[in-house]
Design a protein around this motif. Structure first.
Motif, PDB file in Angstrom:
ATOM      1  N   MET A  13       0.823  -1.200   0.000  1.00  0.00           N
ATOM      2  CA  MET A  13       0.000   0.000   0.000  1.00  0.00           C
ATOM      3  C   MET A  13       0.866   1.263   0.000  1.00  0.00           C
ATOM      4  O   MET A  13       0.584   2.221  -0.726  1.00  0.00           O
ATOM      5  CB  MET A  13      -0.926  -0.009   1.221  1.00  0.00           C
ATOM      6  N   ALA A  14       1.931   1.275   0.783  1.00  0.00           N
ATOM      7  CA  ALA A  14       2.818   2.443   0.811  1.00  0.00           C
ATOM      8  C   ALA A  14       3.498   2.635  -0.539  1.00  0.00           C
ATOM      9  O   ALA A  14       3.653   3.763  -1.012  1.00  0.00           O
ATOM     10  CB  ALA A  14       3.857   2.272   1.915  1.00  0.00           C
ATOM     11  N   ALA A  15       3.904   1.531  -1.170  1.00  0.00           N
ATOM     12  CA  ALA A  15       4.549   1.626  -2.481  1.00  0.00           C
ATOM     13  C   ALA A  15       3.595   2.218  -3.509  1.00  0.00           C
ATOM     14  O   ALA A  15       3.986   3.060  -4.327  1.00  0.00           O
ATOM     15  CB  ALA A  15       5.035   0.250  -2.920  1.00  0.00           C
ATOM     16  N   ALA A  16       2.328   1.772  -3.469  1.00  0.00           N
ATOM     17  CA  ALA A  16       1.347   2.296  -4.422  1.00  0.00           C
ATOM     18  C   ALA A  16       1.031   3.758  -4.140  1.00  0.00           C
ATOM     19  O   ALA A  16       0.818   4.551  -5.060  1.00  0.00           O
ATOM     20  CB  ALA A  16       0.065   1.456  -4.356  1.00  0.00           C
ATOM     21  N   THR A  17       1.007   4.127  -2.868  1.00  0.00           N
ATOM     22  CA  THR A  17       0.667   5.501  -2.492  1.00  0.00           C
ATOM     23  C   THR A  17       1.714   6.492  -2.976  1.00  0.00           C
ATOM     24  O   THR A  17       1.393   7.546  -3.533  1.00  0.00           O
ATOM     25  CB  THR A  17       0.529   5.611  -0.964  1.00  0.00           C
ATOM     26  N   TYR A  18       2.994   6.157  -2.775  1.00  0.00           N
ATOM     27  CA  TYR A  18       4.065   7.123  -3.038  1.00  0.00           C
ATOM     28  C   TYR A  18       4.891   6.795  -4.279  1.00  0.00           C
ATOM     29  O   TYR A  18       5.907   7.446  -4.533  1.00  0.00           O
ATOM     30  CB  TYR A  18       4.965   7.228  -1.799  1.00  0.00           C
ATOM     31  N   HIS A  19       4.439   5.797  -5.044  1.00  0.00           N
ATOM     32  CA  HIS A  19       5.134   5.440  -6.282  1.00  0.00           C
ATOM     33  C   HIS A  19       6.612   5.143  -6.015  1.00  0.00           C
ATOM     34  O   HIS A  19       7.503   5.607  -6.726  1.00  0.00           O
ATOM     35  CB  HIS A  19       4.969   6.542  -7.334  1.00  0.00           C
ATOM     36  N   VAL A  20       6.838   4.362  -4.973  1.00  0.00           N
ATOM     37  CA  VAL A  20       8.176   3.918  -4.604  1.00  0.00           C
ATOM     38  C   VAL A  20       8.208   2.400  -4.779  1.00  0.00           C
ATOM     39  O   VAL A  20       7.262   1.719  -4.377  1.00  0.00           O
ATOM     40  CB  VAL A  20       8.489   4.295  -3.136  1.00  0.00           C
ATOM     41  N   LEU A 102      -0.173  16.700  -1.693  1.00  0.00           N
ATOM     42  CA  LEU A 102       0.989  16.126  -2.379  1.00  0.00           C
ATOM     43  C   LEU A 102       0.708  14.699  -2.836  1.00  0.00           C
ATOM     44  O   LEU A 102       1.121  14.287  -3.921  1.00  0.00           O
ATOM     45  CB  LEU A 102       2.211  16.163  -1.460  1.00  0.00           C
ATOM     46  N   GLU A 103      -0.018  13.933  -2.011  1.00  0.00           N
ATOM     47  CA  GLU A 103      -0.397  12.579  -2.421  1.00  0.00           C
ATOM     48  C   GLU A 103      -1.305  12.627  -3.650  1.00  0.00           C
ATOM     49  O   GLU A 103      -1.148  11.836  -4.590  1.00  0.00           O
ATOM     50  CB  GLU A 103      -1.095  11.854  -1.274  1.00  0.00           C
ATOM     51  N   ALA A 104      -2.263  13.550  -3.642  1.00  0.00           N
ATOM     52  CA  ALA A 104      -3.185  13.659  -4.772  1.00  0.00           C
ATOM     53  C   ALA A 104      -2.443  14.091  -6.040  1.00  0.00           C
ATOM     54  O   ALA A 104      -2.735  13.605  -7.135  1.00  0.00           O
ATOM     55  CB  ALA A 104      -4.300  14.654  -4.438  1.00  0.00           C
ATOM     56  N   VAL A 105      -1.484  14.998  -5.905  1.00  0.00           N
ATOM     57  CA  VAL A 105      -0.699  15.446  -7.064  1.00  0.00           C
ATOM     58  C   VAL A 105       0.028  14.273  -7.703  1.00  0.00           C
ATOM     59  O   VAL A 105       0.042  14.107  -8.931  1.00  0.00           O
ATOM     60  CB  VAL A 105       0.299  16.550  -6.625  1.00  0.00           C
ATOM     61  N   ARG A 106       0.631  13.422  -6.853  1.00  0.00           N
ATOM     62  CA  ARG A 106       1.338  12.257  -7.393  1.00  0.00           C
ATOM     63  C   ARG A 106       0.365  11.282  -8.056  1.00  0.00           C
ATOM     64  O   ARG A 106       0.616  10.769  -9.138  1.00  0.00           O
ATOM     65  CB  ARG A 106       2.095  11.530  -6.270  1.00  0.00           C
ATOM     66  N   LEU A 107      -0.709  11.013  -7.351  1.00  0.00           N
ATOM     67  CA  LEU A 107      -1.636   9.984  -7.821  1.00  0.00           C
ATOM     68  C   LEU A 107      -2.322  10.380  -9.120  1.00  0.00           C
ATOM     69  O   LEU A 107      -2.444   9.580 -10.045  1.00  0.00           O
ATOM     70  CB  LEU A 107      -2.689   9.712  -6.746  1.00  0.00           C
ATOM     71  N   TYR A 108      -2.774  11.632  -9.209  1.00  0.00           N
ATOM     72  CA  TYR A 108      -3.570  12.063 -10.351  1.00  0.00           C
ATOM     73  C   TYR A 108      -2.737  12.729 -11.441  1.00  0.00           C
ATOM     74  O   TYR A 108      -3.279  13.219 -12.425  1.00  0.00           O
ATOM     75  CB  TYR A 108      -4.691  13.002  -9.873  1.00  0.00           C
ATOM     76  N   ASP A 109      -1.417  12.746 -11.234  1.00  0.00           N
ATOM     77  CA  ASP A 109      -0.480  13.212 -12.249  1.00  0.00           C
ATOM     78  C   ASP A 109      -0.835  14.618 -12.728  1.00  0.00           C
ATOM     79  O   ASP A 109      -0.994  14.883 -13.926  1.00  0.00           O
ATOM     80  CB  ASP A 109      -0.449  12.234 -13.433  1.00  0.00           C
ATOM     81  N   VAL A 110      -0.952  15.528 -11.763  1.00  0.00           N
ATOM     82  CA  VAL A 110      -1.283  16.919 -12.050  1.00  0.00           C
ATOM     83  C   VAL A 110      -0.043  17.775 -11.778  1.00  0.00           C
ATOM     84  O   VAL A 110       0.675  17.536 -10.800  1.00  0.00           O
ATOM     85  CB  VAL A 110      -2.463  17.394 -11.175  1.00  0.00           C
ATOM     86  N   ALA A 111       0.208  18.765 -12.606  1.00  0.00           N
ATOM     87  CA  ALA A 111       1.366  19.641 -12.420  1.00  0.00           C
ATOM     88  C   ALA A 111       1.251  20.368 -11.084  1.00  0.00           C
ATOM     89  O   ALA A 111       0.234  21.034 -10.821  1.00  0.00           O
ATOM     90  CB  ALA A 111       1.466  20.639 -13.560  1.00  0.00           C
ATOM     91  N   PRO A 112       2.259  20.268 -10.206  1.00  0.00           N
ATOM     92  CA  PRO A 112       2.180  20.946  -8.913  1.00  0.00           C
ATOM     93  C   PRO A 112       1.921  22.446  -9.033  1.00  0.00           C
ATOM     94  O   PRO A 112       1.180  23.017  -8.238  1.00  0.00           O
ATOM     95  CB  PRO A 112       3.549  20.662  -8.279  1.00  0.00           C
ATOM     96  N   ALA A 113       2.543  23.072 -10.037  1.00  0.00           N
ATOM     97  CA  ALA A 113       2.352  24.517 -10.194  1.00  0.00           C
ATOM     98  C   ALA A 113       0.891  24.851 -10.473  1.00  0.00           C
ATOM     99  O   ALA A 113       0.381  25.890 -10.030  1.00  0.00           O
ATOM    100  CB  ALA A 113       3.235  25.039 -11.324  1.00  0.00           C
ATOM    101  N   ARG A 114       0.200  23.972 -11.202  1.00  0.00           N
ATOM    102  CA  ARG A 114      -1.214  24.193 -11.494  1.00  0.00           C
ATOM    103  C   ARG A 114      -2.036  24.145 -10.212  1.00  0.00           C
ATOM    104  O   ARG A 114      -2.931  24.971  -9.987  1.00  0.00           O
ATOM    105  CB  ARG A 114      -1.697  23.139 -12.494  1.00  0.00           C
ATOM    106  N   VAL A 115      -1.739  23.185  -9.350  1.00  0.00           N
ATOM    107  CA  VAL A 115      -2.468  23.052  -8.094  1.00  0.00           C
ATOM    108  C   VAL A 115      -2.226  24.273  -7.211  1.00  0.00           C
ATOM    109  O   VAL A 115      -3.164  24.837  -6.636  1.00  0.00           O
ATOM    110  CB  VAL A 115      -2.044  21.764  -7.365  1.00  0.00           C
ATOM    111  N   VAL A 116      -0.973  24.690  -7.110  1.00  0.00           N
ATOM    112  CA  VAL A 116      -0.645  25.859  -6.288  1.00  0.00           C
ATOM    113  C   VAL A 116      -1.377  27.101  -6.809  1.00  0.00           C
ATOM    114  O   VAL A 116      -1.907  27.911  -6.043  1.00  0.00           O
ATOM    115  CB  VAL A 116       0.880  26.085  -6.257  1.00  0.00           C
ATOM    116  N   ALA A 117      -1.416  27.244  -8.145  1.00  0.00           N
ATOM    117  CA  ALA A 117      -2.100  28.411  -8.729  1.00  0.00           C
ATOM    118  C   ALA A 117      -3.575  28.426  -8.359  1.00  0.00           C
ATOM    119  O   ALA A 117      -4.141  29.473  -8.026  1.00  0.00           O
ATOM    120  CB  ALA A 117      -1.929  28.415 -10.238  1.00  0.00           C
ATOM    121  N   VAL A 118      -4.219  27.254  -8.412  1.00  0.00           N
ATOM    122  CA  VAL A 118      -5.647  27.181  -8.072  1.00  0.00           C
ATOM    123  C   VAL A 118      -5.848  27.447  -6.586  1.00  0.00           C
ATOM    124  O   VAL A 118      -6.776  28.156  -6.178  1.00  0.00           O
ATOM    125  CB  VAL A 118      -6.228  25.820  -8.480  1.00  0.00           C
TER     126      VAL A 118
END
Length: 348
Positions: A13-20, A102-118
């Motif tokens: 579960m941890a590996a899937a969560t953090y893509h490690v 940060l977990e959602a950004v990794r999981l949903y493959d969204v640009a961090p800068a886009r999330v910060v802007a919103v």
């Protein structure tokens, strides 16, 4: 002490969560550790304040093997050169919601800068959460497994939903996005995995399905009671508990036994049609059969079924186990031996 199967589930579960890679987590567990290292991952004490700022309870990091593995996996994912863009965006995200965003950004493959802007843009009155979700998105979020009550009450959860929307908009087609709110399902504690796995096997059910129902019903809280009188991990009504031999609905093992037995019964009644099984678990078999072997038109049930299915897919992916083959077409239900009284739906 955590059992090897439960630890293996936590690692997956941890590996899937953090893509490690799971191998990287296992290597950290096996590596020599200095005397002051924290937990089985050997987390340096200097990391504890940072972990607290990212939503981890330092006491749980120290005392729970599963939480320690999850925290260690997050540290591995944030090492130099790995997800550098996400790491650089972290300081621009408010601390109370940082970890889940940060977990959602990794999981949903969204640009961090886009999330910060919103996050830092103007949000009109009536919008939801830190991301300013328009109310028009609420039916879509509900249909894809998000808990509407948490959208209103939990800023981190609402922020994760906003990141999911950005991911959907980027992909352009809702149906191609396969992992919704289930990612933010509660992590099963080790003690629960230990007792749920043999119960699931005994009743011919995937462990992931039993966990998905328990997560949706109670959030893995054995003593919880609903306003309509459902109690325990699997939220059994009194008549259902009696029918399946449960004398103490607050006892975790008894509740799991009763809920799994009821799911096994529904599997037989509805010919393995998983959506109908879940609809009947929520609204009662009679309601499903009376509506022509379809999910009844009750808002609670129509939200409940996709939410549990999403959790099931998530736990199936992270924990492994057998698949339940659900019919693609409506099942022809067998007549129930006698009416059940499990319905927890209060209003249509």
């Amino acid at each position: 002490m955590i059992t090897p199967p439960a630890l293996a589930a936590c690692i997956r579960m941890a590996a899937a969560t953090y893509h490690v890679p799971s191998a990287a987590i296992t290597a950290e567990i096996s590596a020599p550790k200095p005397p002051d290292a924290v937990g089985i991952m050997g987390i340096p004490p200097a990391w504890l304040p940072e972990l607290a700022g990212r939503g981890f309870d330092p006491a749980e990091v120290s005392n729970s093997a599963c939480v320690n593995v999850r925290a260690g996996a997050m540290i591995l994912s944030m090492t130099p050169g790995h997800n550098a863009a996400i790491s650089s965006a972290a300081d621009s995200i408010p601390a109370p919601i940082r970890a889940i965003v940060l977990e959602a950004v990794r999981l949903y493959d969204v640009a961090p800068a886009r999330v910060v802007a919103v996050l830092h843009s103007f949000h009109p009155a009536g919008s939801l959460g830190p991301m300013g979700i328009p109310r028009a998105w609420v039916p879509t979020l509900a249909a894809n497994g998000f808990d509407l009550s948490r959208l209103e009450s939990d800023p981190g959860y609402a922020a994760a939903a906003g990141v999911w929307i950005l991911g959907v908009e980027r992909l352009g087609r809702m149906q191609t996005y396969s992992l919704p709110a289930a990612r933010f399902s509660p992590i099963p504690p080790a003690w629960l995995l230990d007792i749920a796995a043999p119960i699931a096997r005994q009743h011919g059910l995937p462990l992931a399905l039993v966990l998905a129902v328990a997560a949706q019903e109670s959030g893995f809280r054995p003593g919880i009671e609903s306003p309509v009188g459902a109690v325990g991990l699997m939220q059994l009504m009194p008549a259902t508990a009696t029918r399946f031999g449960v004398s103490n609905r607050r006892d975790a093992t008894q509740s799991l036994e009763g809920g799994a037995a009821y799911l096994e019964h529904l599997k037989s009644v509805f010919a393995g049609n998983l959506p109908l099984m879940l609809a009947a678990y929520n609204a009662g078999s009679k309601a499903v059969i009376d509506h022509g072997n379809r999910i009844p038109p009750f808002r609670e049930t129509q939200n409940y079924v996709p939410a549990v299915l999403a959790r099931y897919r998530y736990y199936q992916r992270t924990l492994g186990g057998q698949e339940v083959v659900a019919s693609a077409t409506p099942a022809t239900a067998k007549p129930a031996p006698r009416a059940d009284h499990q319905s927890k739906v209060t209003t249509p």
